[in-house]
Every structure is written in C-alpha cells, then in structure tokens.
Write a protein that holds these residues in place. Structure first.
Motif, PDB file in Angstrom:
ATOM      1  N   PHE A 169       0.889   2.847  -3.798  1.00 12.38           N
ATOM      2  CA  PHE A 169      -0.335   3.812  -3.720  1.00 12.38           C
ATOM      3  C   PHE A 169      -0.008   4.968  -2.749  1.00 12.38           C
ATOM      4  O   PHE A 169      -0.789   5.834  -2.691  1.00 12.38           O
TER       5      PHE A 169
ATOM      6  N   GLU B 188     -11.808   6.812  -0.643  1.00 11.83           N
ATOM      7  CA  GLU B 188     -11.874   8.024  -1.165  1.00 11.83           C
ATOM      8  C   GLU B 188     -13.111   8.366  -1.844  1.00 11.83           C
ATOM      9  O   GLU B 188     -13.176   9.510  -2.352  1.00 11.83           O
TER      10      GLU B 188
ATOM     11  N   LYS C 153      -0.106   5.558   0.175  1.00 10.78           N
ATOM     12  CA  LYS C 153      -1.120   5.722   1.218  1.00 10.78           C
ATOM     13  C   LYS C 153      -1.025   4.666   2.272  1.00 10.78           C
ATOM     14  O   LYS C 153      -0.791   3.585   1.613  1.00 10.78           O
TER      15      LYS C 153
ATOM     16  N   PHE D 132      -2.331   1.555   4.906  1.00  8.24           N
ATOM     17  CA  PHE D 132      -3.448   0.749   5.080  1.00  8.24           C
ATOM     18  C   PHE D 132      -3.646   0.642   6.405  1.00  8.24           C
ATOM     19  O   PHE D 132      -2.747   0.053   7.204  1.00  8.24           O
TER      20      PHE D 132
ATOM     21  N   TYR E 231     -10.094  -0.869  -2.072  1.00  5.20           N
ATOM     22  CA  TYR E 231      -9.856  -0.365  -0.717  1.00  5.20           C
ATOM     23  C   TYR E 231      -9.714   1.176  -0.935  1.00  5.20           C
ATOM     24  O   TYR E 231     -10.425   2.085  -0.188  1.00  5.20           O
ATOM     25  N   HIS E 232      -8.631   1.735  -1.484  1.00  2.82           N
ATOM     26  CA  HIS E 232      -8.283   3.411  -1.612  1.00  2.82           C
ATOM     27  C   HIS E 232      -9.436   3.767  -2.298  1.00  2.82           C
ATOM     28  O   HIS E 232      -9.861   5.064  -1.777  1.00  2.82           O
TER      29      HIS E 232
ATOM     30  N   SER F 186       0.772  -1.074  -0.105  1.00  2.00           N
ATOM     31  CA  SER F 186      -0.133  -0.012   0.049  1.00  2.00           C
ATOM     32  C   SER F 186       0.797   1.219  -0.200  1.00  2.00           C
ATOM     33  O   SER F 186       0.617   2.334  -0.734  1.00  2.00           O
TER      34      SER F 186
END
Length: 158
Positions: free
Chosen positions: A18, A77, A20, A22, A72-73, A14
């Motif tokens: 990404f 968002e 970002k 998790f 997930y992301h 993650s």
C-alpha cells in the motif's frame, strides 16, 4: 506466531503493498469463529483469527491482512471502505487481496432445522407460511383481523 510478530507482518505488508504506514494495532482474537479477520472502525485496529494461520499457513494469513488493510486505508482516507464500494473492489484487485478467506473445517454453513411453520386464520382460513414463530396473542390475520392458529404440516394440504 504471536501478536508482536503479527504487528510487524501487518506493518510490513502495509508498506510493501500500500506504500502507507499502519500506525494502529493488529492482534489475534481467539473469539472470532467464522471470519478471518476484522477491521474495527472506532479504534482502527485489526483483529485476526489465529485458527486461519494454524490451519492454512502464512499465505492465507497474508491474504486476510491485505483484505483488512484495504478496509483500513480506505476508511482512513474517507473513501468507500465497505465490500460493495467501487474503491474497495479496485484496491483489492490492485493489491491481490482475496474477497473471502478459505472455509475452516467444521464451520460449513449449518442446515436450518424445523422448516416452515404454517398458520391459518380461524375466521377466513387464510394460510400463512413462516420460518419463525409468530406470537398468536399479539398478531392477527392481515385480511380480516381474525385470530391465527398454528397448524401442523401433516394437517396442511395444498
């Protein structure tokens, strides 16, 4: 690999792919049969099928994790997180996540047995072909409201 190692791997992927964090849980679910993993909308957790790791190794597992992290992301968002959404497709392409995971041996698409069932109206002799059984006590002919009767394949000739 156990659940703790999986959690660390998901957090690492993650942050690497990404950028970002998790912040929820990732764990193996032995009850999953044909899917590589799933993202849970209510809890934001990710479940992974351990059979894919055992059968195909770390690379396949990484692909499944990337796919589930896309869900997930985007969901976090409030963007399009479903397979058909443009946001999902573009993020998958960006991080190199696979659309589908490999097929486990023994889980190929099962052949449906039984074929078609053929019903006929007693009144107007209208023919109905179905793959599922019809409750003939409840349903009637759509043309004349006559009673339906199941006829066998050998009796049916077109």
């Amino acid at each position: 690999m156990d659940n703790e190692q999986l959690q660390l791997m998901v957090e690492e992927i993650s942050s690497d792919y990404f950028s970002k964090p998790f912040i929820h849980k990732a764990y193996f679910n032995d009850r999953l049969r044909t899917t590589g993993g799933r993202y849970m909308l209510q809890t934001h957790n990710i479940e992974i099928n351990k059979k894919y790791y055992v059968q195909f190794g770390r690379d396949e597992l990484e692909g499944i994790i990337k796919h589930e992290l896309c869900h997930y992301h985007l969901h976090i968002e409030k963007k399009g997180y479903r397979h058909k959404d443009h946001d999902f497709k573009s993020l998958m392409k960006k991080v190199g996540a696979p659309r589908y995971c490999s097929t486990l041996p023994g889980t190929e698409k099962r052949i449906k047995r039984g074929g078609q069932l053929i019903y006929a109206c007693k009144k107007c002799h209208q023919i109905y072909k179905r793959t599922r059984k019809v409750n003939t006590k409840k349903y009637v002919c759509g043309h004349c409201k006559g009673a339906l009767v199941l006829i066998s394949r050998s009796e049916f000739r077109e």
